[in-house]
Motif scaffolding. Sequence first.
Motif, short mmCIF file in Angstrom:
data_model
loop_
_atom_site.label_atom_id
_atom_site.label_comp_id
_atom_site.label_asym_id
_atom_site.label_seq_id
_atom_site.Cartn_x
_atom_site.Cartn_y
_atom_site.Cartn_z
N UNK A 75 102.26 73.11 109.63
CA UNK A 75 102.00 73.85 108.39
C UNK A 75 101.09 73.12 107.40
N UNK A 76 101.11 71.79 107.40
CA UNK A 76 100.27 71.04 106.45
C UNK A 76 98.79 71.25 106.74
N UNK A 77 98.43 71.37 108.00
CA UNK A 77 97.02 71.52 108.36
C UNK A 77 96.61 72.99 108.45
N UNK A 78 97.54 73.85 108.86
CA UNK A 78 97.18 75.24 109.12
C UNK A 78 97.28 76.14 107.89
N UNK A 79 97.98 75.70 106.85
CA UNK A 79 98.24 76.57 105.71
C UNK A 79 97.70 75.96 104.42
N UNK A 80 97.28 76.83 103.51
CA UNK A 80 96.91 76.36 102.18
C UNK A 80 98.20 76.08 101.40
N UNK A 81 98.09 75.46 100.25
CA UNK A 81 99.26 74.95 99.51
C UNK A 81 100.31 76.02 99.19
N UNK A 82 99.89 77.16 98.69
CA UNK A 82 100.84 78.24 98.36
C UNK A 82 101.53 78.76 99.62
N UNK A 83 100.78 78.83 100.72
CA UNK A 83 101.39 79.28 101.98
C UNK A 83 102.44 78.29 102.46
N UNK A 84 102.19 77.00 102.26
CA UNK A 84 103.19 76.00 102.61
C UNK A 84 104.45 76.20 101.78
N UNK A 85 104.27 76.56 100.51
CA UNK A 85 105.41 76.85 99.65
C UNK A 85 106.22 78.01 100.19
N UNK A 86 105.56 79.07 100.60
CA UNK A 86 106.28 80.23 101.15
C UNK A 86 106.87 79.93 102.52
N UNK A 87 106.23 79.08 103.29
CA UNK A 87 106.78 78.64 104.58
C UNK A 87 108.14 77.97 104.34
N UNK A 88 108.19 77.05 103.37
CA UNK A 88 109.44 76.37 103.06
C UNK A 88 110.44 77.32 102.40
N UNK A 89 109.97 78.23 101.58
CA UNK A 89 110.83 79.22 100.93
C UNK A 89 111.54 80.09 101.97
N UNK A 90 110.79 80.55 102.97
CA UNK A 90 111.39 81.38 104.02
C UNK A 90 112.42 80.60 104.83
#
Length: 171
Positions: A75-90
């Motif tokens: 996720x750190x390489x494949x996602x932008x910062x907000x997407x990483x936030x939603x990845x962790x949120x989910x």
Amino acid sequence: MFHKIIKLIIAALLVITAIWQFTEGYIGNGIFLIFLSLIFVFLYYKNEFILLAFLKLRKQDFAGAQKWLSYIKNPEAALVRKQQGYFNYLHGIMLAQTNMIQAEKYFKKAIELGLSMDMDLAVAKLNLAGVAMTRRRKLEATNLLKEAKKLDKQGMLKEQIAMMKDQMKKM
């Protein structure tokens, strides 16, 4: 899933091809290619697997949501910062059903990375307040509940916040 940089490269190539089609006189092809490139730009900011996981969560299909999130390997390489936030949120929402201690880690990381909607931020803080309450950290739980109440502009979490405040009074 394409890497986030590859999505932008594909979008740029589609725009260049659209410009070439415009110069050749094929206006319809150029317009179609512009719209096609907009899809890749959209998917740069909104990851397709996170969107599909949200759709599964709306149907209360936690296994399906976990399956879609598992496709995101790094996720750190494949996602932008907000997407990483939603990845962790989910991940936090799914773990909140079974393991609150581990869900706390994901919610804290999601808040740190940032969530774009106030309602999502309020839900994360409400869950963190619940974890703090179970661990007997009343001051932290009170602060998180105040923040969640401030972020809940539509009043959708009003009942949950009131219920948590009642439980804290009993502590």
